[in-house]
Design a protein around this motif. Structure first.
Motif, PDB file in Angstrom:
ATOM      1  N   ALA A  12      10.027  64.200 -24.362  1.00  0.00           N
ATOM      2  CA  ALA A  12       9.080  65.318 -24.452  1.00  0.00           C
ATOM      3  C   ALA A  12       7.966  64.986 -25.438  1.00  0.00           C
ATOM      4  N   MET A  13       8.324  64.349 -26.547  1.00  0.00           N
ATOM      5  CA  MET A  13       7.307  63.961 -27.523  1.00  0.00           C
ATOM      6  C   MET A  13       6.365  62.922 -26.918  1.00  0.00           C
ATOM      7  N   LEU A  28       5.524  62.646 -23.959  1.00  0.00           N
ATOM      8  CA  LEU A  28       4.694  63.293 -22.943  1.00  0.00           C
ATOM      9  C   LEU A  28       3.375  63.817 -23.501  1.00  0.00           C
ATOM     10  N   VAL A  29       3.349  64.169 -24.771  1.00  0.00           N
ATOM     11  CA  VAL A  29       2.148  64.821 -25.301  1.00  0.00           C
ATOM     12  C   VAL A  29       1.330  63.914 -26.215  1.00  0.00           C
ATOM     13  N   GLN A  30       1.625  62.624 -26.229  1.00  0.00           N
ATOM     14  CA  GLN A  30       0.870  61.733 -27.104  1.00  0.00           C
ATOM     15  C   GLN A  30      -0.376  61.197 -26.408  1.00  0.00           C
ATOM     16  N   LEU A  78       5.755  72.492 -18.870  1.00  0.00           N
ATOM     17  CA  LEU A  78       6.406  71.386 -19.581  1.00  0.00           C
ATOM     18  C   LEU A  78       5.500  70.852 -20.688  1.00  0.00           C
ATOM     19  N   THR A  79       4.214  70.728 -20.361  1.00  0.00           N
ATOM     20  CA  THR A  79       3.288  70.224 -21.374  1.00  0.00           C
ATOM     21  C   THR A  79       3.231  71.176 -22.557  1.00  0.00           C
ATOM     22  N   SER A 130       6.386  70.949 -24.582  1.00  0.00           N
ATOM     23  CA  SER A 130       6.424  69.718 -25.376  1.00  0.00           C
ATOM     24  C   SER A 130       5.445  69.796 -26.544  1.00  0.00           C
ATOM     25  N   ARG A 131       4.262  70.365 -26.269  1.00  0.00           N
ATOM     26  CA  ARG A 131       3.287  70.510 -27.349  1.00  0.00           C
ATOM     27  C   ARG A 131       3.859  71.364 -28.466  1.00  0.00           C
ATOM     28  N   LEU A 167       6.997  71.929 -29.166  1.00  0.00           N
ATOM     29  CA  LEU A 167       8.028  71.164 -29.871  1.00  0.00           C
ATOM     30  C   LEU A 167       7.381  70.189 -30.844  1.00  0.00           C
ATOM     31  N   TYR A 168       6.337  69.539 -30.370  1.00  0.00           N
ATOM     32  CA  TYR A 168       5.676  68.533 -31.191  1.00  0.00           C
ATOM     33  C   TYR A 168       5.106  69.173 -32.448  1.00  0.00           C
ATOM     34  N   GLU A 186       8.561  68.599 -34.504  1.00  0.00           N
ATOM     35  CA  GLU A 186       8.323  67.230 -34.954  1.00  0.00           C
ATOM     36  C   GLU A 186       7.408  67.193 -36.174  1.00  0.00           C
TER      37      GLU A 186
END
Lengths: 501, 696
Positions: free
Chosen positions: A298-299, A301-303, B603-604, B607-608, B610-611, B615
């Motif tokens: 998932a990480m 995916l957004v880089q 999903l994007t 994920s964003r 979560l990031y 993170e």
């Protein structure tokens, strides 16, 4: 008594001195020396592997007295042979790739080349030694030797806030190593030896040496320590910045060869010495691995930073390795160790390809600024494509068989005996591969397809020192994807020796 | 002669691998060599079908997985490889002229042959794992070929520029369309993989081989009984079906296929007629009988085969409604493929639901054959039309019948077959499906099938009318003014599609002669199944059949009439706005847009989030905190400063004193912290040595 494997250790050590001295005249070309020197361990391991074939147990060991700790042994067997070959091949290839890359990073300073390549050789020594070790203390020492040069390599030639990043990397991994050491010391104390074989023997003949509770605690400690190395979720904070900010050749070594050694150590030490305790804890590990797989993907995916994407992808792939091990089946173990190899070749390819692009784009890492490069860099593009396919577990790449085996291991564990939890975990594990496909294909599209950007008009194919490693690794990827039997037969045999057939 | 079956799929793959080599000599060598290899596959397929005994030809591969590489020669595989190889060959011939001036031809021929080879491999493989190689291989090749024009020039896009649904753009560049196809089919493949894992894990001895899996049925402890005991038998079968749903573009994974039109038209023809989408039907045909017996043992047939039939029927209807409003000629054909594959799936589902397994089974496979032929013809002809008019939109064609008489005749013949008008082959096979549904008492499925017949006739007539009838559009007239006369295709292109159109008629005329023997031949596929399948007696032609014939033909005629009156008799105006029902159909029932909203954006966003919050919010903060403390500490002790360190290193390097360089490293502040932590390790070791080893 031959001195094959000790040679595989000594040559990099001597090599560190040789590269250090030759750098003043050779400058960046010292990389070729490093590469040729790295072929020595590769050949030594190949010969040792051949020797092992002729023995009934398929093991080749060299032992040296190491009083009073025990014996200093070096071993090539069904498990370590494929791993060692992967490491030494990668080290040799990435040394070649370092030549053009570090030329750009260092410029014209012989002293810096001397430092870089001698650290590089020491780094390779650490990795090989860790895998060869037969004694727990010996293992720990090599494990630390692996850490020191990589720390300096990041601190000296990294990007961004490299001091902070290298320290983060160092502290996390070192704390992990210390926790592992506690487990090692307790094991050695209670089992009366630090030679792995003797530990296993002592525990088999006299299981009461270590109580079940202590075993669980020791496995917990060792796994905690090694999970830092394989960056499982929660213990991963060092990884994204270290991988993305390290000089790209070092990123390649970190991501492909080094990190997965943590997984190797779990098999070699934890699962071999404490199989039943590992099995008891394995449902937790399986769940943990699953979280890592999803989270890393998932990480990724957004880089937008391609190296960060690869860093998170590596984290996700390390989740696969633990996932297979947690199944505690011969297929799962074999799959995980095969996954080490396929991740190594794939990440090797991808980081080298990224390095090739960065060289041409003046260090640019943002994917949204690339595009349409496929026609300009066909070899790099093709190799990156093959690497991504391996990452996705696509058939005809080694990634397919490794992922297939480790997931198959998960399903065998889940159905025999039946466990609803394990079935769900196994199913979700396969589902996670969709995310891998998602981020890989998206990255490929952003970099290589779409309209060619104005800036990319001047882009040319990378020099041979980059395409050669790419081609070699691509061939290995596809070769093992078509005929994986040499690897699978060894690893499955080893897995069976741990779990019983 | 056991090498022959292997040659069928290895020849095209060898051709693919050699393509870059041939390209070194000359473009023509490369092109004709590629075609030659595909011809070789077709010839090998035909010779094998007639001379090689049905058997499993194996070589060792991965013994640890009890896995041999094997080619299974049986009626089903021979039936399919002959269709696939010959139609592929014709498409390759067509490509010689069609692709002449395009870029990336080496890549094109490479992936075309690889595509064909992988399709043949998946049909011929004797086990699930090797089948999966081919299965994923076609996925990869479709990805590469759909995205062939990867520079994404506007003329290669698919969809109407500027169109959007629910805020999601509905026009896609080739590189996006290729990726969409790959990922969407891969979702189905994941389900398929899970099923394969479950079957392998529970089989004893563990195996992927079809024949061995079939022979384990009915025994105690068989994979089917183990899975049934866990309550996983029906889920496994359904997950297995997920693969075909993705590959054959069935609901709910049908959305990739319409956008796959971004590839060259020859690629579309290959995907729709010979490879890829037929793979799913084949796999249901391959495993369907095995699942049937497995499920029958535990009385669980209906949930699985009911799902197959209903997914097929619903998809057939869904896609037919979308084809009725499409603007691009290739999209009409794409929706039509989805719809026609739906018929095939429905037939295979009905096979399990009704008393007569063979009726539905053979109907599905014969429909596959007739569809492959007429759809290949339609696509290839459409490719020429697009090429000649330089537009993919039908409203920019019009009145082409005069300029390209043979092409319009070819499309008419193939179109009549698609509509299901007697005596074309499409009529017989579609009718066999409807009749199997009716005779199997699945009246609701039959009704949906019948409604789809009406729609099919309508959209086919509409397509023919807009494209070929009436007056030439403004676009065509502009081309004339520029001196680009719209004209007939060259022979290399014309012959393949005309031949296929005529074959479609010929096979229809001869259908009563060969359908019986061919069905009997296909029955041979079940020979390794024990207990043998329940095969109802063939009832022969009855009055019911006559009524069913009349009903479907009648509805086809109605659809044709409506289409004729609206699109042949009146000039066509593309509607400026898509509203109401037309808008709903035009935007594919909004399914595509909803998928993008939920899966891509969702999903994007997740994920964003979560990031940002996990993170960066937790983990990134944690480590710099530690690192900062360390740095603060060492800065306070006055020894760490990266510029000082660097300067030191450089000074030392300049002085040429390398060894002190290293020493300086160890004296500098960065390492101070390292030394402290490393010391802890050493101390631990020392304690260990002194107290433990020393005490011994």
């Amino acid at each position: 008594m031959s001195f094959l494997l000790i040679g595989a250790i000594v040559v990099p050590l001597v090599g560190a001195a040789v590269t250090y001295l030759s750098a003043s005249s050779l400058k960046e070309k010292t990389g070729y020396v490093a590469s040729i020197l790295s072929l020595v361990p590769l050949s030594a391991i190949l010969i040792a592997g051949n020797e092992a074939r002729s023995t009934p147990t398929r093991v080749y060991t060299e032992t040296y007295s190491w009083s009073p700790i025990g014996t200093f042994g070096l071993r090539v067997d069904n498990l370590s042979l494929p791993i060692l070959l992967t490491i030494s091949l990668l080290v040799a290839l990435i040394a070649i790739f370092s030549v053009p890359y570090m030329r750009q990073r260092i410029g014209d300073n012989p002293g810096r080349y001397a430092l870089y390549y001698s650290l590089y050789m020491l780094y390779s020594l650490g990795m090989l030694g860790t895998v060869l070790a037969t004694n727990l203390i010996e293992f720990y020492l090599f494990f630390e030797i692996m850490l020191v040069p990589s720390f300096f390599l990041i601190a000296e030639w990294g990007y961004g806030d490299r001091t902070k990043i290298s320290l983060t990397y160092f502290i996390w991994t070192h704390i992990g190593a210390l926790v592992l050491l506690i487990g090692i010391v307790v094991t050695g104390y209670l089992a009366g030896s630090t030679d792995m074989d003797s530990v296993v023997n002592n525990l088999t003949t006299n299981p009461s040496l270590i109580s079940t509770t202590v075993r669980l605690a020791v496995v917990g400690a060792m796994c905690f320590g090694l999970f830092v190395k394989i960056a499982q979720f929660g213990l991963h904070a060092w990884l994204p910045s270290a991988y993305s900010e390290a000089p790209t050749p070092i990123s390649a070594v970190l991501a492909s060869a080094m990190t997965g050694i943590g997984g190797y150590a779990i098999v070699r030490i934890v699962m071999t010495i404490y199989p039943s305790a590992f099995l008891t804890l394995s449902p937790i590990f399986a769940g943990w691995a699953l979280v890592t797989m999803f989270y890393g993907a998932a990480m990724a995916l957004v880089q937008d930073d391609i190296k960060k994407l690869l860093a998170y992808s590596s984290m996700s792939q390390m989740g696969y390795i633990l996932f297979g091990l947690a199944s505690f089946t011969s297929f799962g173990i074999a799959g995980s160790m095969f996954q080490y190899i396929s991740n190594a070749t794939a990440k090797g390819i991808l980081f080298i390809a990224v390095g090739a692009i960065m060289l041409q784009f003046g260090g640019e890492r943002s994917m949204s600024k690339m595009g349409g490069l496929a026609g300009r860099m066909p070899i790099t593009a093709t190799a990156a494509f093959i690497g991504s396919l391996a990452l996705m577990g696509f058939p005809t790449t080694n990634g397919f068989f490794s992922e297939f085996l480790l997931f198959q291991g998960g399903f065998i564990r889940a159905t025999n005996p039946f466990s609803g939890y394990r079935v769900i975990v196994a199913v979700l594990g396969v589902v996670a591969t969709a995310l891998t496909a998602g981020y890989s294909l998206m990255a490929l599209r952003k970099i290589f397809f779409g309209p060619a950007r104005v800036e990319s008009a001047a882009i040319k194919e990378a020099p041979w020192s980059i395409t050669l490693p790419l081609i070699v690794l691509s061939i290995v990827t596809i070769g093992l994807g078509l005929y994986p039997t040499p690897v699978i037969s060894r690893l499955v045999a080893f897995g069976q020796s741990i779990v019983g057939s | 002669m056991t090498i022959l079956p292997w040659l069928i799929w290895t020849l095209p793959i060898a051709g693919a691998i050699l393509t870059p080599l041939f390209a070194k000599f000359h473009g023509l060598v490369r092109d004709y060599a590629a075609v030659a290899f595909s011809l070789g596959a077709a010839v090998a397929a035909t010779i094998t079908a007639f001379t090689v005994a049905s058997s499993d030809y194996q070589i060792p591969w991965v013994p640890q997985l009890n896995l041999n590489a094997g080619v299974l020669v049986d009626p089903l595989s021979m039936f399919l490889v002959n269709i696939v190889a010959w139609i592929s060959f014709l498409i390759m011939v067509y490509s010689l002229q069609y692709m002449k001036k395009e870029f990336g031809l080496t890549r094109y021929w490479f992936f075309m042959n690889l595509f064909i080879g992988n399709m043949l491999l998946l049909v011929l493989a004797d086990n699930l794992l090797m089948m999966f190689f081919g299965w994923e291989g076609v996925g990869l090749c479709s990805y590469a070929l759909i995205g062939h024009f990867y520079h994404d020039e506007p003329e290669h896009w698919v969809g109407t520029p500027g169109d959007s649904a629910l805020g999601v753009p509905q026009a896609y560049p080739p590189s996006h369309a290729g990726m969409k196809a790959f990922i969407m089919t891969r979702i189905g493949d994941i389900a398929l993989l899970i099923a394969i894992f479950l079957i392998f894990a529970t089989s004893t001895p563990r195996t992927f081989n079809y024949v061995e899996l079939a022979s384990q049925l009915g025994k105690t402890g068989s994979w089917a009984s183990t899975l049934a005991r866990f309550g996983l038998l029906v889920p496994t079968a359904l997950l297995f079906f997920g693969g075909p749903v993705g590959k054959s573009a069935q609901f709910p994974l049908q959305e990739w296929l319409p956008d796959a039109m971004a590839g060259p038209t020859s690629v579309s023809a290959l995907i729709h007629a010979a490879t890829m989408v037929k793979a799913g039907v084949f796999l249901v045909g391959r495993m369907g009988p095995i699942f049937f017996l497995a499920l029958l043992e535990f009385n669980q047939v209906t949930p699985f085969f009911g799902t197959v039939a209903w997914v097929g029927a619903f998809t057939a209807f869904l896609a037919a409604t979308q084809a009725s409003v499409a603007r691009e000629i290739k999209k009409v054909l794409a929706y039509s493929t989805v719809s026609q594959i739906g018929y095939m799936m429905m037939a295979l589902g009905v096979a399990g639901l009704s008393a007569n397994f063979l009726a539905g089974y053979s109907a599905g496979l014969l429909q596959l054959m007739s569809h492959a032929i007429f759809k290949a013809s339609l696509f290839l002809a459409a490719g020429w039309v697009i090429h000649a008019t330089e537009s993919r939109f039908m409203d920019q064609m019009g009145g082409l019948a005069k300029a390209m008489r043979l092409t319009s005749v070819s499309m008419l013949l193939a179109g009549l077959s698609l509509m299901g008008i007697p005596p074309f082959s499409g009529f017989w096979t579609k009718d066999a499906i409807l009749s199997a549904a009716f005779q199997g008492s699945e009246y609701l499925l039959y009704a949906i099938g019948l409604a789809t017949v009406l729609l099919t006739a309508f959209y086919t007539t509409r397509m023919l009318g807009i494209t070929f009838a009436g007056k030439p559009s403004a676009n065509v007239e502009d081309l004339e003014k520029q001196g680009k006369h719209v004209h007939e295709a060259g022979l290399l292109m014309l012959v393949p599609y005309l031949a296929l159109a005529i074959a479609s008629l010929g096979l229809g005329l001869l259908y009563p002669l060969y359908s019986g023997p061919l069905t009997n031949y296909l029955m041979g596929t079940f020979q390794y199944l024990t207990p043998t399948l329940l095969l109802g007696a063939n009832p022969g032609f009855s009055i019911t059949d006559a009524v069913l014939f009349a009903a479907s033909t009648g509805l086809a005629a109605v659809g044709f009439a409506i289409g004729y009156l609206r699109y042949f008799r009146r000039p066509y105006q593309a509607p400026s706005q898509m509203k109401g029902l037309v808008g709903f159909l035009w935007h594919r029932w909004y399914i595509d847009a909803i998928y993008y909203r939920i899966f891509v954006e969702g999903l994007t966003k997740m994920s964003r989030g979560l990031y940002r919050y996990v993170e960066q919010g937790i983990w990134d903060k944690l480590s710099p905190t530690i690192a900062r403390d360390v740095i603060d500490y060492t800065t306070a002790s006055g020894s760490l400063d990266s510029s000082v360190v660097d300067r030191g290193v450089n000074d030392v390097a300049r002085a040429g004193s390398r060894f002190s360089n290293l020493l300086r490293r160890f004296q500098s502040g960065v390492t101070e912290q390292y030394v402290i932590t490393f010391a802890i390790g050493i101390i631990l070791l020392l304690i260990y040595m002194i107290f433990v080893i020393g005490a011994r």
